[in-house]
Design an enzyme around this catalytic site. Structure first.
Site, PDB file in Angstrom:
ATOM      1  N   HIS A 246     -45.417  -8.667  11.467  1.00  0.00           N
ATOM      2  CA  HIS A 246     -46.060  -7.542  10.749  1.00  0.00           C
ATOM      3  C   HIS A 246     -46.239  -8.163   9.221  1.00  0.00           C
ATOM      4  CE1 HIS A 246     -44.126  -4.406  13.438  1.00  0.00           C
ATOM      5  NE2 HIS A 246     -44.980  -4.906  13.970  1.00  0.00           N
TER       6      HIS A 246
ATOM      7  N   GLY B 181     -31.456  -5.668  16.188  1.00  0.00           N
ATOM      8  CA  GLY B 181     -31.638  -4.730  15.193  1.00  0.00           C
ATOM      9  C   GLY B 181     -33.105  -4.100  15.077  1.00  0.00           C
TER      10      GLY B 181
ATOM     11  N   ASN C  70     -27.493  -4.080  19.242  1.00  0.00           N
ATOM     12  CA  ASN C  70     -27.766  -3.013  18.195  1.00  0.00           C
ATOM     13  C   ASN C  70     -26.539  -2.341  18.321  1.00  0.00           C
ATOM     14  OD1 ASN C  70     -28.934  -0.464  17.151  1.00  0.00           O
ATOM     15  ND2 ASN C  70     -30.884  -1.236  17.704  1.00  0.00           N
TER      16      ASN C  70
ATOM     17  N   GLN D 126     -40.167  -8.703  12.919  1.00  0.00           N
ATOM     18  CA  GLN D 126     -40.908  -7.572  12.516  1.00  0.00           C
ATOM     19  C   GLN D 126     -40.670  -7.458  10.969  1.00  0.00           C
ATOM     20  OE1 GLN D 126     -40.987  -4.322  15.550  1.00  0.00           O
ATOM     21  NE2 GLN D 126     -39.115  -5.457  16.007  1.00  0.00           N
TER      22      GLN D 126
HETATM   23  P1  OAD Z   1     -36.386   0.778  12.715  1.00  0.00           P
HETATM   24  O1  OAD Z   1     -35.673   1.407  11.708  1.00  0.00           O
HETATM   25  O2  OAD Z   1     -37.196   1.712  13.667  1.00  0.00           O
HETATM   26  O3  OAD Z   1     -35.019   0.435  13.744  1.00  0.00           O
HETATM   27  C1  OAD Z   1     -33.861  -0.321  13.003  1.00  0.00           C
HETATM   28  C2  OAD Z   1     -32.665  -0.418  14.274  1.00  0.00           C
HETATM   29  O4  OAD Z   1     -31.674  -1.236  13.725  1.00  0.00           O
HETATM   30  C3  OAD Z   1     -32.229   0.674  14.809  1.00  0.00           C
HETATM   31  O5  OAD Z   1     -32.312   0.819  16.252  1.00  0.00           O
HETATM   32  C4  OAD Z   1     -30.712   0.777  14.423  1.00  0.00           C
HETATM   33  O6  OAD Z   1     -29.793   1.117  15.103  1.00  0.00           O
HETATM   34  C5  OAD Z   1     -30.625  -0.700  14.259  1.00  0.00           C
HETATM   35  N1  OAD Z   1     -29.653  -1.125  13.191  1.00  0.00           N
HETATM   36  C6  OAD Z   1     -28.939  -0.638  12.149  1.00  0.00           C
HETATM   37  N2  OAD Z   1     -28.180  -1.296  11.640  1.00  0.00           N
HETATM   38  C7  OAD Z   1     -28.102  -2.551  12.234  1.00  0.00           C
HETATM   39  C8  OAD Z   1     -26.963  -3.641  12.360  1.00  0.00           C
HETATM   40  N3  OAD Z   1     -26.176  -3.774  11.403  1.00  0.00           N
HETATM   41  N4  OAD Z   1     -27.338  -4.703  13.168  1.00  0.00           N
HETATM   42  C9  OAD Z   1     -28.167  -4.533  14.091  1.00  0.00           C
HETATM   43  N5  OAD Z   1     -28.963  -3.450  14.349  1.00  0.00           N
HETATM   44  C10 OAD Z   1     -28.769  -2.516  13.281  1.00  0.00           C
HETATM   45  O7  OAD Z   1     -36.881  -0.688  12.472  1.00  0.00           O
HETATM   46  P2  OAD Z   1     -38.024  -1.754  13.424  1.00  0.00           P
HETATM   47  O8  OAD Z   1     -37.360  -1.607  14.856  1.00  0.00           O
HETATM   48  O9  OAD Z   1     -37.671  -2.968  12.637  1.00  0.00           O
HETATM   49  O10 OAD Z   1     -43.604  -1.894  10.939  1.00  0.00           O
HETATM   50  O11 OAD Z   1     -39.240  -1.162  13.083  1.00  0.00           O
HETATM   51  C11 OAD Z   1     -40.405  -1.701  13.542  1.00  0.00           C
HETATM   52  C12 OAD Z   1     -41.598  -1.538  12.737  1.00  0.00           C
HETATM   53  O12 OAD Z   1     -41.581   0.038  12.346  1.00  0.00           O
HETATM   54  C13 OAD Z   1     -41.423  -2.047  11.442  1.00  0.00           C
HETATM   55  O13 OAD Z   1     -41.638  -3.528  11.521  1.00  0.00           O
HETATM   56  C14 OAD Z   1     -42.361  -1.484  10.633  1.00  0.00           C
HETATM   57  C15 OAD Z   1     -42.160   0.044  11.155  1.00  0.00           C
HETATM   58  O14 OAD Z   1     -43.078   0.954  10.852  1.00  0.00           O
HETATM   59  C16 OAD Z   1     -44.621  -2.112  10.105  1.00  0.00           C
HETATM   60  O15 OAD Z   1     -44.523  -1.973   8.981  1.00  0.00           O
HETATM   61  C17 OAD Z   1     -45.853  -2.467  10.716  1.00  0.00           C
END
Ligand code: OAD
Length: 246
Positions: A123, A189, A215, A105
């Protein structure tokens, strides 16, 4: 959270036996490179900016210069950082299993810079420009405040998927096919809040794959996964790699 975590034997066995591993990554995988995530309180990009002001076609039409300023700032942030051990472990994992699909993503290009090939960019990609009128793809042009399409003259826009927009057709097809076909599905993540990406894990589960969340802060969906590994991707992914290394 975030320290080394024990990999359950059953997961290690599933990985060793896997014919096809599919990995879905989200912003957390790039967090340890210094790229802000989207939803984490205080630090997430959306905590500082209203998404609807910056990531919709309507916002672009209303003020393309503002949107370009923000995306150029994001390009700069990402260009200045390096892939981390999580990205490198994913790239290496691809060579250790018979079949491997990486769906991300993330738009930051860090998987490719770490050596991953054939990345399914769900994305889009921050470093592409798309014609707003015709959707044609162009190399990023940062020489004009609002770059224009060399073919038709319409404004170019950042090549990322905005709220309310469809996932690029080929990426959606490849990701769904991989999720439905794989034996092990790793969701790494991501907050698993944004669909259709979040639905890929369900598709994998319906097709009897072993599903895994990685995560440091288990998500509200963690219980739906067969395994939830509470650790940072830059730590846990190299541990998984180690398990598979000859
Ligand atoms: P989020 O910001 O929603 O979630 C990030 C996740 O990463 C959280 O659950 C954190 O707990 C986790 N995290 C933080 N540090 C970490 C680490 N060191 N190792 C593993 N995990 C960790 O981001 P996404 O789920 O990617 O879409 O968000 C999805 C979409 O929402 C994005 O692609 C974007 C946004 O709107 C678009 O731009 C279309």
């Amino acid at each position: 959270m975030g320290d080394s975590c024990n990999i359950p034997d059953a997961l290690a066995a599933a990985l060793r036996d896997a014919r096809h591993v599919c990995v879905l990554t989200g912003a957390g995988v790039s967090a340890e490179s210094g790229v802000p995530t989207f939803r984490e309180a205080q630090e997430g990009l959306w905590a500082k900016y209203r998404a609807e002001d910056l990531a919709t076609p309507e916002a672009f039409l209303a003020d393309p210069a503002l949107i370009w300023r923000w995306y150029r700032w994001r390009r700069g942030v990402v260009a200045d950082v390096e892939p981390n051990p999580g990205h490198y472990a994913i790239a290496a994992l691809a060579d250790l299993v018979p079949r491997f699909t990486l769906v991300t993503q993330n738009v930051d290009d860090l998987h490719r810079r770490a050596g991953s090939r054939d990345v399914v960019e769900f994305h889009g990609n921050l470093f592409e420009d798309h014609c707003f009128a015709e959707g044609t793809v162009h190399v990023a042009d940062d020489s004009h405040d609002i770059p224009t399409c060399p073919q038709c003259g319409a404004n170019l826009r950042p090549g990322v998927v905005w709220f309310g927009e469809a996932i690029p057709e080929q990426a959606l097809e490849k990701a769904c096919a991989a999720a439905a076909d794989c034996d092990v599905f790793l969701s790494v993540g991501t907050s698993s809040l944004v669909y259709p990406a979040a639905g890929l894990a369900d598709l994998a589960q319906q097709n009897d794959a072993v599903t895994v969340e990685i995560n440091p802060n288990p998500t509200m969906h963690a219980e739906r996964f067969d395994f939830a590994l509470a650790g940072n991707s830059a730590t846990v992914l190299p541990e998984l790699l180690e398990l598979l290394s000859p």
